[in-house]
Scaffold this active site. Structure first.
Site, short mmCIF file in Angstrom:
data_model
loop_
_atom_site.label_atom_id
_atom_site.label_comp_id
_atom_site.label_asym_id
_atom_site.label_seq_id
_atom_site.Cartn_x
_atom_site.Cartn_y
_atom_site.Cartn_z
CG ASP A 1 -3.07 8.16 -1.34
OD1 ASP A 1 -3.00 8.69 -0.21
OD2 ASP A 1 -2.67 7.00 -1.57
NE ARG B 1 -6.26 0.77 -1.64
CZ ARG B 1 -5.59 1.30 -0.63
NH1 ARG B 1 -4.30 1.06 -0.50
NH2 ARG B 1 -6.19 2.09 0.24
NE ARG C 1 0.21 1.54 3.31
CZ ARG C 1 1.12 2.43 3.58
NH1 ARG C 1 2.40 2.05 3.73
NH2 ARG C 1 0.84 3.70 3.70
N GLY C 2 0.25 2.41 -0.13
CA GLY C 2 1.02 3.65 -0.29
C GLY C 2 1.14 3.92 -1.79
CB ALA C 3 0.34 6.94 -3.78
CD GLN D 1 -2.97 2.89 6.77
OE1 GLN D 1 -3.55 3.22 7.80
NE2 GLN D 1 -3.60 2.73 5.63
CG ASN E 1 -2.15 11.62 2.61
OD1 ASN E 1 -1.65 10.71 1.95
ND2 ASN E 1 -1.79 11.87 3.84
CE LYS E 2 -4.94 5.71 4.45
NZ LYS E 2 -5.98 4.92 3.73
O1 MRU Z 1 -4.49 3.22 2.16
P1 MRU Z 1 -3.01 3.42 2.02
O2 MRU Z 1 -2.22 2.88 3.16
O3 MRU Z 1 -2.51 2.96 0.67
O4 MRU Z 1 -2.84 5.01 2.04
C1 MRU Z 1 -1.56 5.55 1.99
C2 MRU Z 1 -1.53 7.01 2.14
O5 MRU Z 1 -2.54 7.67 2.28
C3 MRU Z 1 -0.19 7.66 2.05
O6 MRU Z 1 -0.12 8.79 2.85
C4 MRU Z 1 0.05 8.08 0.59
O7 MRU Z 1 -0.15 6.99 -0.28
C5 MRU Z 1 1.41 8.61 0.37
S1 MRU Z 1 2.60 7.34 0.48
C6 MRU Z 1 4.13 7.95 0.07
#
Ligand code: MRU
Length: 344
Positions: free
Chosen positions: A233, A85, A45-47, A192, A243-244
């Site tokens: 994201d 996603r 996970r994470g963009a 996270q 973002n999250k």
């Molecule tokens: O749902 P996730 O864990 O994929 O969400 C991740 C985030 O929101 C991060 O802050 C974002 O992807 C930036 S990661 C460098």
């Protein structure tokens, strides 16, 4: 160094982020469907990390496809990966990049197409680490020395191919000699912050303090936070940032308390086709993430739940956006476009 994702002869190997910090285990995805499942179930996970996984998913999918129908199968592979996603634009950016390379080399023999796509996917990974380090160099000077930095979610090595975006900026500031503490929001419901950010900062010997999400305002008001740095994201052309979930609240509280709110993200996270954040698709995940904590029910049976995984922070709360090509400030419509058009 934490290895989030790697291409190996056995398949695409990823650290299983659903099991951290209790177990450091690795999953091997042996075909594109397993890569898609890993993205969907948040093993990865994470963009930016999702982008690297998607590129490798396309490469492994084409490598195993019937050479007689590569066009058709690439379309199927791309569709399945794109459906995993919806919010992180890096996923679609990576699939598009792999499709563009394919269209340039599709006339070549299958063996060559295969090798070139694998090489491209590996390049997406290597470039991501270089991009994060460049972002760190641009952002390090913004982080005040001797202060605490608040971050939300995990925008670190685990959310990328390595080094991280927001945590990359923090790492670079520390490497430049600054004395920095990190406060990590736990980041309900998927945790996270608690599970991943604290784990990776401890791994690197960076001082990290865990707080629950609802404590952020208290510490921002108490004058204990020098700045906030988060990842993204998807960023719209006007600088609105998805973002999250919970990022928006932190941004508003930061502005209220005159604390800079920085977003660190690669150019591949910009979506200049969207004029504002209202057009960013927000993923809504299953209710069990909210009603349960590690399989233990914490809400009554039958509870109605909403679970948006992301929120949009309007650009007026964003002090600056740190990219690998430089730092963008308001008006973001101009500054982001200029950075995006800069040659590497
Ligand atoms: O749902 P996730 O864990 O994929 O969400 C991740 C985030 O929101 C991060 O802050 C974002 O992807 C930036 S990661 C460098």
């Amino acid at each position: 160094m934490i290895e989030t994702i790697q291409w190996t002869d056995q398949g695409v190997v990823m650290i299983d982020q659903t099991r951290l910090p209790a177990e450091e285990t690795y999953v091997t995805c042996r075909n594109y469907r397993e890569v898609a499942d890993a993205i969907r179930t948040m093993i990865i996970r994470g963009a930016p990390a999702i982008g690297v996984a998607a590129a490798m998913g396309v490469a492994i999918g084409v490598a195993q496809a019937d050479p007689a129908d590569l066009d058709g199968q690439l379309a199927v592979i791309s569709k399945e990966l794109a459906g995993t996603r919806p919010t992180a634009v890096n996923l679609f950016w990576a699939i598009d990049r792999m499709n563009r390379v394919y269209s340039e080399i599709k006339h070549l023999p299958f063996e060559e197409i295969r090798e070139r796509l694998i090489a491209e996917a590996k390049l997406v990974r290597v470039e991501d680490i270089q991009i994060n380090m460049a972002m760190g160099r641009h952002g390090a000077s913004l982080v005040p020395d001797g202060k605490t930095v608040l971050t939300h979610c995990n925008a670190g090595a685990l959310a990328t191919a390595g080094y991280g975006t927001a945590l990359g900026v923090i790492r670079a500031a520390i490497e430049s000699g600054k004395n920095i503490d990190v406060y990590a929001d736990e980041t309900r419901p998927f945790l996270q912050g608690a599970r991943l950010t604290v784990w990776e900062l401890q791994h690197d010997g960076i001082r990290a303090t865990l707080i629950t999400d609802n404590m952020a305002g208290h510490f921002l008001r108490a004058g204990q936070i020098g700045c906030v740095v988060v990842g993204a994201d998807r960023i719209a052309a006007n600088g609105d940032v998805a973002n999250k979930i919970g990022t928006y609240s932190v941004a508003v509280l930061a502005k209220e308390n005159n604390i800079p709110f920085y977003v660190a993200a690669p150019i591949s996270t910009l979506d200049l086709t969207l004029s504002s954040g209202e057009f960013i698709p927000i993923e809504e995940r299953g209710g069990a993430e909210v009603t349960h904590v590690f399989g233990v029910r914490v809400a009554p049976e039958g509870t109605e739940v909403r679970n948006p995984a992301f929120d949009v922070t309007p650009n007026r709360y964003v002090t600056a956006i740190i990219t690998e090509k430089g730092v963008a400030r308001a008006p973001f419509n101009e500054s982001l476009r200029q950075l995006a058009e800069l040659k590497k």
